[in-house]
Design a protein around this motif. Sequence first.
Motif, PDB file in Angstrom:
ATOM      1  N   ILE A 231      51.856  58.778  47.872  1.00 43.93           N
ATOM      2  CA  ILE A 231      50.506  59.248  47.554  1.00 43.93           C
ATOM      3  C   ILE A 231      50.276  60.601  48.204  1.00 43.93           C
ATOM      4  CG2 ILE A 231      48.044  58.765  47.746  1.00 43.93           C
ATOM      5  CD1 ILE A 231      48.725  55.805  47.775  1.00 43.93           C
ATOM      6  N   LEU A 232      49.938  61.571  47.373  1.00 50.95           N
ATOM      7  CA  LEU A 232      49.617  62.908  47.846  1.00 50.95           C
ATOM      8  C   LEU A 232      48.100  63.097  47.722  1.00 50.95           C
ATOM      9  CD1 LEU A 232      52.500  64.941  46.175  1.00 50.95           C
ATOM     10  CD2 LEU A 232      52.308  64.297  48.566  1.00 50.95           C
ATOM     11  N   LYS A 233      47.456  63.319  48.848  1.00 51.36           N
ATOM     12  CA  LYS A 233      46.003  63.460  48.855  1.00 51.36           C
ATOM     13  C   LYS A 233      45.613  64.936  48.914  1.00 51.36           C
ATOM     14  CE  LYS A 233      44.761  58.995  50.851  1.00 51.36           C
ATOM     15  NZ  LYS A 233      43.936  58.302  51.858  1.00 51.36           N
ATOM     16  N   ALA A 234      44.686  65.302  48.031  1.00 55.47           N
ATOM     17  CA  ALA A 234      44.193  66.680  48.025  1.00 55.47           C
ATOM     18  C   ALA A 234      43.486  66.981  49.344  1.00 55.47           C
ATOM     19  CB  ALA A 234      43.243  66.891  46.850  1.00 55.47           C
ATOM     20  N   GLN A 235      43.716  68.184  49.836  1.00 56.67           N
ATOM     21  CA  GLN A 235      43.067  68.632  51.061  1.00 56.67           C
ATOM     22  C   GLN A 235      42.038  69.709  50.699  1.00 56.67           C
ATOM     23  OE1 GLN A 235      44.044  67.024  54.199  1.00 56.67           O
ATOM     24  NE2 GLN A 235      44.715  65.784  52.435  1.00 56.67           N
ATOM     25  N   TRP A 236      40.824  69.519  51.159  1.00 51.03           N
ATOM     26  CA  TRP A 236      39.725  70.407  50.777  1.00 51.03           C
ATOM     27  C   TRP A 236      39.078  71.041  52.004  1.00 51.03           C
ATOM     28  CZ3 TRP A 236      39.648  70.923  45.654  1.00 51.03           C
ATOM     29  CH2 TRP A 236      40.058  69.857  44.848  1.00 51.03           C
ATOM     30  N   THR A 237      38.699  72.308  51.852  1.00 49.82           N
ATOM     31  CA  THR A 237      37.887  72.989  52.858  1.00 49.82           C
ATOM     32  C   THR A 237      36.551  73.330  52.205  1.00 49.82           C
ATOM     33  OG1 THR A 237      39.779  73.951  54.017  1.00 49.82           O
ATOM     34  CG2 THR A 237      37.649  75.026  54.316  1.00 49.82           C
ATOM     35  N   PRO A 238      35.447  72.871  52.767  1.00 53.13           N
ATOM     36  CA  PRO A 238      34.147  73.144  52.137  1.00 53.13           C
ATOM     37  C   PRO A 238      33.789  74.623  52.232  1.00 53.13           C
ATOM     38  CG  PRO A 238      33.842  72.107  54.274  1.00 53.13           C
ATOM     39  CD  PRO A 238      35.311  72.082  54.017  1.00 53.13           C
ATOM     40  N   TRP A 239      33.057  75.074  51.236  1.00 57.97           N
ATOM     41  CA  TRP A 239      32.527  76.441  51.282  1.00 57.97           C
ATOM     42  C   TRP A 239      31.640  76.593  52.527  1.00 57.97           C
ATOM     43  CZ3 TRP A 239      30.229  77.132  45.661  1.00 57.97           C
ATOM     44  CH2 TRP A 239      31.292  77.220  44.751  1.00 57.97           C
ATOM     45  N   LYS A 240      31.678  77.776  53.076  1.00 58.88           N
ATOM     46  CA  LYS A 240      30.785  78.093  54.194  1.00 58.88           C
ATOM     47  C   LYS A 240      30.261  79.503  54.000  1.00 58.88           C
ATOM     48  CE  LYS A 240      33.067  75.153  57.633  1.00 58.88           C
ATOM     49  NZ  LYS A 240      33.681  75.071  58.976  1.00 58.88           N
ATOM     50  N   HIS A 241      29.033  79.712  54.418  1.00 56.31           N
ATOM     51  CA  HIS A 241      28.511  81.078  54.437  1.00 56.31           C
ATOM     52  C   HIS A 241      27.519  81.216  55.580  1.00 56.31           C
ATOM     53  CE1 HIS A 241      25.234  79.203  52.032  1.00 56.31           C
ATOM     54  NE2 HIS A 241      24.468  80.162  52.534  1.00 56.31           N
ATOM     55  N   THR A 242      27.287  82.452  55.935  1.00 54.06           N
ATOM     56  CA  THR A 242      26.391  82.759  57.051  1.00 54.06           C
ATOM     57  C   THR A 242      24.968  82.947  56.534  1.00 54.06           C
ATOM     58  OG1 THR A 242      28.161  83.826  58.285  1.00 54.06           O
ATOM     59  CG2 THR A 242      25.906  84.397  58.914  1.00 54.06           C
ATOM     60  N   VAL A 243      24.033  82.356  57.238  1.00 57.02           N
ATOM     61  CA  VAL A 243      22.610  82.566  56.953  1.00 57.02           C
ATOM     62  C   VAL A 243      22.085  83.541  58.017  1.00 57.02           C
ATOM     63  CG1 VAL A 243      20.345  81.495  56.719  1.00 57.02           C
ATOM     64  CG2 VAL A 243      22.408  80.254  55.988  1.00 57.02           C
ATOM     65  N   HIS A 244      21.686  84.708  57.541  1.00 58.93           N
ATOM     66  CA  HIS A 244      21.236  85.756  58.461  1.00 58.93           C
ATOM     67  C   HIS A 244      19.730  85.983  58.278  1.00 58.93           C
ATOM     68  CE1 HIS A 244      21.190  89.392  60.846  1.00 58.93           C
ATOM     69  NE2 HIS A 244      20.639  90.047  59.841  1.00 58.93           N
ATOM     70  N   TYR A 245      19.049  86.158  59.395  1.00 54.90           N
ATOM     71  CA  TYR A 245      17.600  86.379  59.367  1.00 54.90           C
ATOM     72  C   TYR A 245      17.320  87.868  59.586  1.00 54.90           C
ATOM     73  CZ  TYR A 245      17.331  81.304  59.901  1.00 54.90           C
ATOM     74  OH  TYR A 245      17.469  79.949  59.725  1.00 54.90           O
ATOM     75  N   ASP A 246      16.618  88.462  58.626  1.00 55.59           N
ATOM     76  CA  ASP A 246      16.299  89.892  58.657  1.00 55.59           C
ATOM     77  C   ASP A 246      14.812  90.053  58.986  1.00 55.59           C
ATOM     78  OD1 ASP A 246      15.607  92.563  57.968  1.00 55.59           O
ATOM     79  OD2 ASP A 246      17.254  92.668  56.526  1.00 55.59           O
ATOM     80  N   LYS A 247      14.492  90.874  59.991  1.00 59.79           N
ATOM     81  CA  LYS A 247      13.093  91.037  60.396  1.00 59.79           C
ATOM     82  C   LYS A 247      12.271  91.749  59.324  1.00 59.79           C
ATOM     83  CE  LYS A 247      13.817  95.271  63.115  1.00 59.79           C
ATOM     84  NZ  LYS A 247      13.682  95.868  64.460  1.00 59.79           N
ATOM     85  N   ASN A 248      12.946  92.508  58.433  1.00 61.56           N
ATOM     86  CA  ASN A 248      12.284  93.088  57.261  1.00 61.56           C
ATOM     87  C   ASN A 248      11.087  93.974  57.648  1.00 61.56           C
ATOM     88  OD1 ASN A 248      11.847  93.589  54.524  1.00 61.56           O
ATOM     89  ND2 ASN A 248      10.533  91.782  54.275  1.00 61.56           N
ATOM     90  N   VAL A 249      11.352  94.941  58.482  1.00 61.99           N
ATOM     91  CA  VAL A 249      10.311  95.887  58.917  1.00 61.99           C
ATOM     92  C   VAL A 249      10.613  97.263  58.332  1.00 61.99           C
ATOM     93  CG1 VAL A 249       9.254  97.033  60.888  1.00 61.99           C
ATOM     94  CG2 VAL A 249       9.889  94.609  61.044  1.00 61.99           C
ATOM     95  N   PRO A 250       9.704  97.816  57.554  1.00 61.85           N
ATOM     96  CA  PRO A 250       9.946  99.146  56.988  1.00 61.85           C
ATOM     97  C   PRO A 250      10.155 100.188  58.093  1.00 61.85           C
ATOM     98  CG  PRO A 250       8.082  98.093  55.927  1.00 61.85           C
ATOM     99  CD  PRO A 250       8.409  97.265  57.122  1.00 61.85           C
ATOM    100  N   ALA A 251      10.978 101.172  57.794  1.00 64.67           N
ATOM    101  CA  ALA A 251      11.293 102.189  58.796  1.00 64.67           C
ATOM    102  C   ALA A 251      10.061 102.998  59.200  1.00 64.67           C
ATOM    103  CB  ALA A 251      12.381 103.121  58.260  1.00 64.67           C
ATOM    104  N   ASN A 252       9.073 103.103  58.323  1.00 64.02           N
ATOM    105  CA  ASN A 252       7.897 103.935  58.635  1.00 64.02           C
ATOM    106  C   ASN A 252       6.781 103.155  59.314  1.00 64.02           C
ATOM    107  OD1 ASN A 252       7.136 102.376  56.491  1.00 64.02           O
ATOM    108  ND2 ASN A 252       6.308 104.042  55.234  1.00 64.02           N
ATOM    109  N   SER A 253       7.074 101.863  59.628  1.00 64.29           N
ATOM    110  CA  SER A 253       6.043 101.061  60.296  1.00 64.29           C
ATOM    111  C   SER A 253       5.958 101.447  61.778  1.00 64.29           C
ATOM    112  CB  SER A 253       6.377  99.571  60.161  1.00 64.29           C
ATOM    113  OG  SER A 253       5.490  98.791  60.935  1.00 64.29           O
ATOM    114  N   SER A 254       4.754 101.435  62.300  1.00 67.77           N
ATOM    115  CA  SER A 254       4.552 101.717  63.726  1.00 67.77           C
ATOM    116  C   SER A 254       4.829 100.473  64.569  1.00 67.77           C
ATOM    117  CB  SER A 254       3.115 102.181  63.963  1.00 67.77           C
ATOM    118  OG  SER A 254       2.207 101.133  63.624  1.00 67.77           O
ATOM    119  N   SER A 255       5.052  99.332  63.886  1.00 70.84           N
ATOM    120  CA  SER A 255       5.289  98.067  64.579  1.00 70.84           C
ATOM    121  C   SER A 255       6.715  97.618  64.284  1.00 70.84           C
ATOM    122  CB  SER A 255       4.284  97.014  64.111  1.00 70.84           C
ATOM    123  OG  SER A 255       4.527  95.772  64.741  1.00 70.84           O
ATOM    124  N   GLN A 256       7.651  98.138  65.076  1.00 68.46           N
ATOM    125  CA  GLN A 256       9.059  97.866  64.832  1.00 68.46           C
ATOM    126  C   GLN A 256       9.583  96.655  65.596  1.00 68.46           C
ATOM    127  OE1 GLN A 256      11.371  99.428  62.794  1.00 68.46           O
ATOM    128  NE2 GLN A 256       9.630 100.517  61.893  1.00 68.46           N
TER     129      GLN A 256
END
Length: 372
Positions: A231-256
């Motif tokens: 018996i040959l069993k398939a070997q699987w690696t699950p997909w993985k990805h990074t979840v990144h959090y972006d502060k999303n502050v415009p460059a011209n904001s005075s509150s960086q």
Amino acid sequence: PTREKYTDSNVYINSATPVKKGCKFLGWNTKEDGSGKTYQPGNLYDVNQDGGNVTLYAKWTAWKHTVTYDKNVPANSKKTDVKNMPGNQTKIYDQNLTLKSNVPTRIGYTFVKWTTNKDGTGTAYQPGSQYSYNRDSDGGTVTLYAVWTPWKYTVRYDKNVPANSSSQTVSNMPTDQTKTEEVVLTLSSNKPSRNGYIFNGWQAQINGKAVDYQPGAKLSYDVDDKDGSIILKAQWTPWKHTVHYDKNVPANSSSQTVTNMPEDQTKTFDEKLNLSTKIPKREGYNFVGWLLEYGTAIAVVSPGTAYERDQNGGTYVLKAQWEPWKHTVHYDANGGDQSSVPNDQKKTYEQNMNGLPLVTIPCNALDVSIHA
């Protein structure tokens, strides 16, 4: 031939040797049953008697040959041990010989029969059968060669998907194959595919150890169990990805500056992930949530929400959503005609308000009254 014998005269046995098919001449004997005195051709005949005849009888023994059994295992075979081999036997001319009933055994092979040729051709015999062959001369050996059929094993491909996986469908699975004892098998070149997983190859348990194989690899292992399988069993690696959090502050904001930002997380297929419970903070803004896209759907989700998006590698960016602070500017006539003062206005953080100079308002103010 007949010869006369006189007392005190020497008579020698005739030197001629008689012939009888299937028998060997042993000499001349004075008794028909061979129990008397035996003379060889050319021997001195030493019997004296007065008259009469003396008959010398030819003494014969049947031809014999040896029957040997050969296990007939190729020199390059690793399965050379054969058990229950018969011993040699003797075949007498014109007499049937019952072959030994022993059935040889050999791991990885099934005994089929005995044959007179090493390659399996010639006359075939089963253990315990009658052997009637007569050689054309006395002595010698006839070898009977074992004929073997190699065991065959089924090689099964197992998709190896847990019952609780959300990804049950596997495409391009190979069909079963047959492995013959001591014959190298080339595995199927099919590479299975399954949503959410990367196929890494096949794995078999061999002698208590895990052995990995790739599609198209050579399989030389034999189970050595007639009814066994691989018996040959398939070997699987699950997909993985990074979840990144972006502060999303415009460059011209005075509150960086944004504090309490979550660290990156890793999402693994078929594993639950909740977004970080951290709530970012930024002067002048209230955090609303994270912008999340599911295909064409867009949603703003709260910290701690279940994250169910999957992709194969890479990074998915969640952008912080901000709502600027707002407050009401109210005009108070302060004793004057209130109907003559301007209507209330709304002040939004980082936006000028028309009609009045820019005024800095304390961050905790909800309503501001300006007196005339």
